[in-house]
Design a protein around this motif. Structure first.
Motif, PDB file in Angstrom:
ATOM      1  N   VAL A 327     -20.688 -25.218  68.080  1.00 12.19           N
ATOM      2  CA  VAL A 327     -21.855 -24.940  67.248  1.00 12.19           C
ATOM      3  C   VAL A 327     -21.885 -23.465  66.880  1.00 12.19           C
ATOM      4  CG1 VAL A 327     -23.204 -26.817  68.246  1.00 12.19           C
ATOM      5  CG2 VAL A 327     -23.355 -24.538  69.246  1.00 12.19           C
ATOM      6  N   THR A 328     -22.461 -23.178  65.720  1.00  7.40           N
ATOM      7  CA  THR A 328     -22.664 -21.795  65.283  1.00  7.40           C
ATOM      8  C   THR A 328     -24.141 -21.607  64.974  1.00  7.40           C
ATOM      9  OG1 THR A 328     -22.140 -22.412  63.001  1.00  7.40           O
ATOM     10  CG2 THR A 328     -20.340 -21.553  64.355  1.00  7.40           C
ATOM     11  N   GLU A 329     -24.621 -20.407  65.211  1.00  8.66           N
ATOM     12  CA  GLU A 329     -26.038 -20.116  65.047  1.00  8.66           C
ATOM     13  C   GLU A 329     -26.355 -19.721  63.606  1.00  8.66           C
ATOM     14  OE1 GLU A 329     -29.502 -17.307  67.138  1.00  8.66           O
ATOM     15  OE2 GLU A 329     -27.377 -17.035  67.617  1.00  8.66           O
ATOM     16  N   ARG A 330     -27.500 -20.169  63.136  1.00  5.72           N
ATOM     17  CA  ARG A 330     -27.979 -19.757  61.824  1.00  5.72           C
ATOM     18  C   ARG A 330     -28.607 -18.376  61.937  1.00  5.72           C
ATOM     19  NH1 ARG A 330     -31.930 -24.344  59.708  1.00  5.72           N
ATOM     20  NH2 ARG A 330     -31.671 -23.290  57.703  1.00  5.72           N
ATOM     21  N   PRO A 331     -28.817 -17.698  60.802  1.00  2.00           N
ATOM     22  CA  PRO A 331     -29.575 -16.438  60.852  1.00  2.00           C
ATOM     23  C   PRO A 331     -30.932 -16.673  61.500  1.00  2.00           C
ATOM     24  CG  PRO A 331     -28.534 -16.711  58.711  1.00  2.00           C
ATOM     25  CD  PRO A 331     -28.315 -17.986  59.452  1.00  2.00           C
ATOM     26  N   LYS A 332     -31.336 -15.751  62.349  1.00  2.00           N
ATOM     27  CA  LYS A 332     -32.561 -15.949  63.135  1.00  2.00           C
ATOM     28  C   LYS A 332     -33.810 -15.940  62.265  1.00  2.00           C
ATOM     29  CE  LYS A 332     -31.021 -14.228  67.654  1.00  2.00           C
ATOM     30  NZ  LYS A 332     -29.597 -14.146  67.354  1.00  2.00           N
ATOM     31  N   HIS A 333     -33.809 -15.184  61.184  1.00  2.00           N
ATOM     32  CA  HIS A 333     -35.016 -15.018  60.371  1.00  2.00           C
ATOM     33  C   HIS A 333     -34.821 -15.676  59.010  1.00  2.00           C
ATOM     34  CE1 HIS A 333     -36.503 -12.020  63.272  1.00  2.00           C
ATOM     35  NE2 HIS A 333     -35.251 -11.590  63.304  1.00  2.00           N
ATOM     36  N   ALA A 334     -35.905 -16.280  58.521  1.00  2.00           N
ATOM     37  CA  ALA A 334     -35.895 -16.877  57.184  1.00  2.00           C
ATOM     38  C   ALA A 334     -37.288 -16.747  56.590  1.00  2.00           C
ATOM     39  CB  ALA A 334     -35.479 -18.336  57.240  1.00  2.00           C
ATOM     40  N   ALA A 335     -37.350 -16.556  55.282  1.00  2.00           N
ATOM     41  CA  ALA A 335     -38.625 -16.461  54.580  1.00  2.00           C
ATOM     42  C   ALA A 335     -38.449 -17.038  53.191  1.00  2.00           C
ATOM     43  CB  ALA A 335     -39.107 -15.010  54.501  1.00  2.00           C
ATOM     44  N   GLY A 336     -39.558 -17.499  52.608  1.00  2.00           N
ATOM     45  CA  GLY A 336     -39.477 -18.080  51.287  1.00  2.00           C
ATOM     46  C   GLY A 336     -40.802 -18.025  50.566  1.00  2.00           C
ATOM     47  N   PHE A 337     -40.729 -18.208  49.262  1.00  2.35           N
ATOM     48  CA  PHE A 337     -41.916 -18.174  48.412  1.00  2.35           C
ATOM     49  C   PHE A 337     -41.705 -19.155  47.272  1.00  2.35           C
ATOM     50  CE2 PHE A 337     -44.020 -16.687  44.547  1.00  2.35           C
ATOM     51  CZ  PHE A 337     -45.334 -16.538  44.979  1.00  2.35           C
ATOM     52  N   SER A 338     -42.767 -19.849  46.879  1.00  2.00           N
ATOM     53  CA  SER A 338     -42.661 -20.772  45.759  1.00  2.00           C
ATOM     54  C   SER A 338     -43.976 -20.791  44.995  1.00  2.00           C
ATOM     55  CB  SER A 338     -42.330 -22.192  46.246  1.00  2.00           C
ATOM     56  OG  SER A 338     -43.377 -22.711  47.054  1.00  2.00           O
ATOM     57  N   ALA A 339     -43.887 -21.157  43.734  1.00  2.00           N
ATOM     58  CA  ALA A 339     -45.066 -21.309  42.881  1.00  2.00           C
ATOM     59  C   ALA A 339     -44.983 -22.667  42.197  1.00  2.00           C
ATOM     60  CB  ALA A 339     -45.129 -20.189  41.847  1.00  2.00           C
ATOM     61  N   ARG A 340     -46.124 -23.237  41.905  1.00  6.62           N
ATOM     62  CA  ARG A 340     -46.151 -24.557  41.295  1.00  6.62           C
ATOM     63  C   ARG A 340     -47.305 -24.634  40.303  1.00  6.62           C
ATOM     64  NH1 ARG A 340     -48.621 -24.888  46.219  1.00  6.62           N
ATOM     65  NH2 ARG A 340     -50.649 -25.959  46.296  1.00  6.62           N
ATOM     66  N   TYR A 341     -47.204 -25.623  39.415  1.00 10.36           N
ATOM     67  CA  TYR A 341     -48.304 -25.883  38.488  1.00 10.36           C
ATOM     68  C   TYR A 341     -48.347 -27.368  38.190  1.00 10.36           C
ATOM     69  CZ  TYR A 341     -51.397 -25.971  34.512  1.00 10.36           C
ATOM     70  OH  TYR A 341     -52.434 -26.264  33.677  1.00 10.36           O
ATOM     71  N   SER A 342     -49.530 -27.937  38.231  1.00  6.58           N
ATOM     72  CA  SER A 342     -49.738 -29.341  37.922  1.00  6.58           C
ATOM     73  C   SER A 342     -50.877 -29.460  36.931  1.00  6.58           C
ATOM     74  CB  SER A 342     -50.070 -30.129  39.197  1.00  6.58           C
ATOM     75  OG  SER A 342     -50.564 -31.414  38.886  1.00  6.58           O
ATOM     76  N   THR A 343     -50.723 -30.372  35.953  1.00  5.32           N
ATOM     77  CA  THR A 343     -51.799 -30.595  34.990  1.00  5.32           C
ATOM     78  C   THR A 343     -53.017 -31.224  35.656  1.00  5.32           C
ATOM     79  OG1 THR A 343     -50.822 -32.725  34.424  1.00  5.32           O
ATOM     80  CG2 THR A 343     -50.210 -30.836  33.060  1.00  5.32           C
ATOM     81  N   ILE A 344     -52.809 -31.820  36.832  1.00  2.23           N
ATOM     82  CA  ILE A 344     -53.917 -32.431  37.565  1.00  2.23           C
ATOM     83  C   ILE A 344     -54.499 -31.464  38.583  1.00  2.23           C
ATOM     84  CG2 ILE A 344     -54.552 -34.260  39.191  1.00  2.23           C
ATOM     85  CD1 ILE A 344     -52.550 -36.060  37.815  1.00  2.23           C
ATOM     86  N   ASP A 345     -53.617 -30.821  39.364  1.00  5.34           N
ATOM     87  CA  ASP A 345     -54.083 -29.991  40.475  1.00  5.34           C
ATOM     88  C   ASP A 345     -54.146 -28.510  40.152  1.00  5.34           C
ATOM     89  OD1 ASP A 345     -54.211 -32.274  42.078  1.00  5.34           O
ATOM     90  OD2 ASP A 345     -52.076 -32.134  42.533  1.00  5.34           O
ATOM     91  N   GLY A 346     -53.584 -28.073  39.017  1.00  2.75           N
ATOM     92  CA  GLY A 346     -53.629 -26.665  38.673  1.00  2.75           C
ATOM     93  C   GLY A 346     -52.548 -25.860  39.352  1.00  2.75           C
ATOM     94  N   PRO A 347     -52.679 -24.517  39.337  1.00  2.00           N
ATOM     95  CA  PRO A 347     -51.642 -23.649  39.897  1.00  2.00           C
ATOM     96  C   PRO A 347     -51.782 -23.489  41.407  1.00  2.00           C
ATOM     97  CG  PRO A 347     -53.370 -22.325  38.925  1.00  2.00           C
ATOM     98  CD  PRO A 347     -53.742 -23.750  38.647  1.00  2.00           C
ATOM     99  N   GLY A 348     -50.661 -23.092  42.031  1.00  3.60           N
ATOM    100  CA  GLY A 348     -50.669 -22.826  43.465  1.00  3.60           C
ATOM    101  C   GLY A 348     -49.443 -22.043  43.864  1.00  3.60           C
ATOM    102  N   VAL A 349     -49.532 -21.343  44.992  1.00  3.96           N
ATOM    103  CA  VAL A 349     -48.406 -20.582  45.538  1.00  3.96           C
ATOM    104  C   VAL A 349     -48.293 -20.882  47.026  1.00  3.96           C
ATOM    105  CG1 VAL A 349     -48.522 -18.726  43.841  1.00  3.96           C
ATOM    106  CG2 VAL A 349     -49.872 -18.561  45.929  1.00  3.96           C
TER     107      VAL A 349
END
Length: 672
Positions: A327-349
C-alpha cells in the motif's frame, strides 16, 4: 473485439473533436476572427484530420501519406484503415520529414511488417501491402529502392511527395478447428461458453484469440486453481482455405487455498490497521473475487492511495498461495471548493478540508461547509441584494472524525457533529423550515467486505416551522444501522443486492422532550438478463415508520416525505406528503419503490425506461388511503470508466395542482 472497440472509441472522439472545433470556428468566425483558415494549427496530434504536411524546403522532404484498405470486392474497410494508421510510423512521423530520399524509403520499408501484423490481427492473413513513392514501389528487400530514393529526391524544394500505402485485404480467416487440452477431471467437457467462447466458424482475429486465452485462465483461477497457465499455443494457418486450426494446452496446477497475507507499504500507516480491513482467512479456498473484494475493502481507507496485490509464484507447505499487499499513502491534506446553480434551488457554494492521517493510524478528520439561497415559501422573489434577509440563507456545517481499526479490530470509532438550516417546498404546496444541531458518537463494526453495523448515541436540538406551527425538540437516544452490499459496482451495479436499515430510539428517560421511535429500511436488487449485462433489471423498495409521538410534536426533518431524483422522479423534492389546508405536513410512514430496465445500446450509451411511486401516511403504518405519487420517464446514460453520467427526464403520472409537468435530473451514477 477489444481492439475494434478501441478503434470505435477513437473514431467517436475524433468526430466529437471535429464537431466541437467546427462549432468553435463558426462561433468565433462571426466575430471576425479568421480561425478556420488556419484550423490545422489546432490539430490535436493529427487526430482532427487537418493533416497538411510541413512546407517544402531544401533541407527536408515533406510528404503527404494516403492509406487505403480494400476488400476483395474493392470496397474500403474503415477498421482496417484505422489499424494501418495506428501501426504506421510513417504516418505518426508525417510532421517530421526526413532529410533525404533514403530516410523516407527506409521509414516506409520498416513500416511494412508492422502493417501486415496489424492486418493479421484482424484475421486478414492473406493481406498484401503495396507501398509507393509517386508510383515507384518500395519493398522489404533492396529491389528498386534506388529508384524510389531518386524519385523522392526529385521533389526536393519543389513539391510535397505523394506517398501511398494500399492494402489488399483478402478474406477474413475462420477457425476450422478449436482444440483445448486440459485435465478433464478438473473441469467439465466441453468447457462452458463463459469459460471459452471460441468455436469453429468464428473469425480468427488475433485479439479475440488472446482474449479467449485470458478468459480461460481466469475461469480456472475463479474455480480455485491459482497457478493455471497456458502452456502451449499452436495456430496453423491454411492460406489456400482461408482457415486456421487453433490448439491450446492448459497446465491447470493444483487446487489451492489462501495462504499467509503479508502487508507492507510506505508512509506512516500501521499495517495492523490495514489488516483490520482484510477478511481473508488462511486456508479458505482461493478466489480472485475474494481478492478483489479485499482490495475494495482496503481502498475504503481514506489514507490509502495505492494498493497492489501480488500472489506468490508457488504454494507453501500447506498447499496454500501466499498473498502480498503493498500500500502507498495518499497526501495527508486535501481541500476543495465548488459552486452550483439550480433553477429550482438557486445558487450555492461548498467547501471542505480533510486530514487523512491525523495521528498516524489513518484517522480521518473532515470539515465540510456549504451555504445557499433558500426558496421562499411565500412566493416572493429576490429582487436585489438589498431585498435579501438573513432567513433567506441556508447552510450546513459538518465535522467528522473516524478512527479505523480500533486496537487492530474490525471496529471504527465515529464522532460527528452537524449544524444545518434547510427549507423544502414551494409556494403552491407549502413546505417547512428546519434548524438543527446534531451530534453522534458510535462504533462501526465490519463483519466482512460487504456487511457492517453501526451503533451509538445521538443528540439533536432542532426547531422547525410549517403549516402545523413551530416544533422545538431535544432528541437524545440510541441510533443503530446496518448495511449489506453484494453488488458488483458502486455506481453502476448489474448484479447483487443492497440492503440498509436504521433504527433510532429517542426516549424521555434519556433527556428527550418526546418519545420517538424511527425505523427506516431500503433495499435494491439488480439482475443481469444476459451474461454481458447489456440488459439489467433493477428494483428498489423503501419503507419507514415513526412511533411514540404525534405528528405535531415530531420535527419536520424526522417526518417522512417523498419525491425527487432519489425517490419519485417527476415530483419536486419532498413534496409527496399528507396535506393540511393544501400544504404538505409530512407523515409517520412511508412506502416507495422504483423499477428500471437498463439497456446498453452501445459500449458507451445506455437507455433506461423507469417508473417510480411513493406514498406517505399520517399513521405509523401505511394505510394507502393517502395520495400516492407515480412518476415515469426515460433516461440516457453515458457510460464512462468513472461511472455512468445520468440524464433522466420524468413526468408525474397523476399530478396535483402546483406539481411540475416534467423534471430533468443530471448526476453521476445510476438513480439507485
Amino acid at each position: 473485439m477489444a481492439f475494434l472497440e478501441t478503434q470505435a472509441k477513437r473514431r467517436n472522439f475524433v468526430a466529437a473533436a471535429r464537431l466541437i472545433l467546427c462549432i468553435g470556428c463558426a462561433t468565433i468566425g462571426t466575430a471576425g476572427w479568421p480561425l478556420c483558415e488556419s484550423a490545422h494549427a489546432f490539430d490535436l496530434f493529427g487526430l482532427l484530420g487537418f493533416d497538411n504536411p510541413p512546407p517544402v524546403s531544401a533541407t527536408a522532404l515533406s510528404y503527404r501519406l494516403v492509406i487505403e484498405a480494400r476488400t476483395t470486392d474493392g470496397k474500403k474497410d474503415s477498421d482496417a484503415e484505422q489499424a494501418l494508421h495506428d501501426a504506421s510510423a510513417t504516418y505518426r512521423l508525417r510532421q517530421e520529414p526526413p532529410q533525404d530520399g533514403e530516410g523516407l524509403v527506409r521509414r516506409l520499408q520498416v513500416d511494412i511488417n508492422p502493417l501486415l501484423d496489424a492486418l493479421w490481427g484482424l484475421g486478414r492473413y492473406n493481406a498484401e501491402i503495396d507501398v509507393t513513392i509517386d508510383g515507384i514501389p518500395v519493398s522489404r528487400d533492396e529491389t528498386g529502392l534506388v529508384a524510389a530514393m531518386r524519385r523522392a529526391e526529385s521533389f526536393r524544394n519543389r513539391e510535397i511527395i505523394p506517398v501511398k500505402i494500399v492494402a489488399r485485404l483478402g478474406p477474413v480467416f475462420k477457425l476450422r478447428t478449436v482444440d483445448v487440452d486440459y485435465p478433464y477431471d478438473m473441469a467439465p467437457q466441453p468447457l462452458p461458453r463463459r469459460a471459452f467462447p471460441l468455436k469453429p466458424g468464428d473469425p480468427a482475429i488475433s485479439s479475440e484469440l488472446r482474449a479467449a486465452q485470458l478468459k480461460l485462465i481466469d475461469w480456472f483461477r475463479s474455480n480455485g486453481y491459482p497457478l493455471a497457465k497456458i502452456a502451449d499455443v499452436k495456430a496453423t494457418v491454411d492460406h489456400a482455405a482461408a482457415a486456421m486450426d487453433f490448439r491450446l494446452r492448459v497446465e491447470v496446477g493444483p487446487k489451492a487455498g489462501i495462504g499467509h497475507v503479508a502487508i507492507s507499504g510506505d508512509g506512516d500507516i500501521d499495517p495492523r490497521m490495514v489488516a483490520s480491513h482484510v477478511y481473508l482467512r488462511e486456508g479458505e479456498p482461493y478466489s480472485p473475487e475474494r481478492l478483489a473484494l479485499m482490495k475494495t475493502s482496503i481502498a475504503k481507507i481514506p489514507a490509502i492511495g495505492g494498493i497492489r496485490i501480488r500472489e506468490g509464484d508457488s504454494l507453501d507447505a500447506n498447499g496454500n498461495l501466499p498473498i502480498f499487499i503493498d500500500v502507498t499513502e495518499r497526501p495527508k491534506h486535501a481541500a476543495g471548493f465548488s459552486a452550483r446553480y439550480s433553477t429550482i434551488d438557486g445558487p450555492g457554494v461548498s467547501t471542505y478540508y480533510e486530514h487523512r492521517n491525523l495521528f498516524g493510524n489513518a484517522e480521518r478528520l473532515r470539515l465540510e461547509a456549504s451555504t445557499s439561497l433558500l426558496r421562499r415559501l411565500d412566493g416572493s422573489s429576490y429582487l436585489n441584494f438589498g431585498n435579501l434577509r438573513a432567513s433567506d440563507f441556508g447552510g450546513r456545517f459538518t465535522a467528522t472524525f473516524i478512527k479505523p481499526g480500533l486496537y487492530g479490530s474490525p471496529n471504527d470509532l465515529l464522532i460527528e457533529a452537524t449544524a444545518f438550516r434547510e427549507r423544502v417546498g414551494n409556494n403552491s404546496l407549502g413546505g417547512y423550515t428546519n434548524d438543527a444541531v446534531r451530534g453522534t458518537v458510535g462504533v462501526i463494526h465490519r463483519f466482512s467486505e460487504i456487511a457492517s453495523v453501526q451503533s451509538g448515541l445521538q443528540v439533536e436540538q432542532s426547531q422547525s416551522q410549517d403549516v402545523l406551527g413551530r416544533v422545538d425538540a431535544m432528541l437524545v437516544g440510541i441510533t443503530t444501522s446496518g448495511h449489506y452490499d453484494s453488488t458488483d459496482n458502486l455506481l453502476d451495479p448489474t448484479r447483487g443486492v443492497r440492503l440498509a436499515a436504521t433504527v433510532n430510539a429517542y426516549s424521555r428517560l434519556m433527556g428527550s422532550t418526546i418519545d420517538l421511535y424511527d425505523v427506516r429500511a431500503a433495499g435494491s436488487t439488480y439482475y443481469a438478463v444476459d451474461e454481458d449485462a447489456n440488459y439489467v433489471l433493477a428494483g428498489r423498495l423503501a419503507v419507514g415508520s415513526l412511533g411514540g409521538a404525534p405528528l405535531t410534536s415530531i420535527p419536520d426533518s424526522h417526518r417522512f416525505f417523498s419525491g425527487g431524483g432519489g425517490s419519485v422522479r417527476g415530483f419536486i423534492f419532498n413534496t409527496i406528503s399528507p396535506m393540511l389546508f393544501g400544504k404538505i405536513v409530512g407523515g409517520r410512514s412511508l412506502v416507495e419503490g422504483s423499477a428500471e430496465m437498463r439497456v446498453k445500446v452501445t459500449p458507451t450509451i445506455g437507455v433506461v425506461p423507469f417508473i417510480d411511486f411513493g406514498t406517505v401516511s399520517s399513521s405509523s403504518l401505511p394505510n394507502f388511503n393517502d395520495y400516492a405519487g407515480y412518476g415515469a420517464g426515460i433516461g440516457l446514460r453515458y457510460l464512462t470508466p468513472v461511472g455512468p453520467i445520468r440524464l433522466d427526464v420524468a413526468t408525474p403520472l397523476n399530478p396535483r395542482p402546483g406539481d411540475s409537468r416534467w423534471a430533468v435530473y443530471v448526476s453521476i451514477g445510476q438513480a439507485f
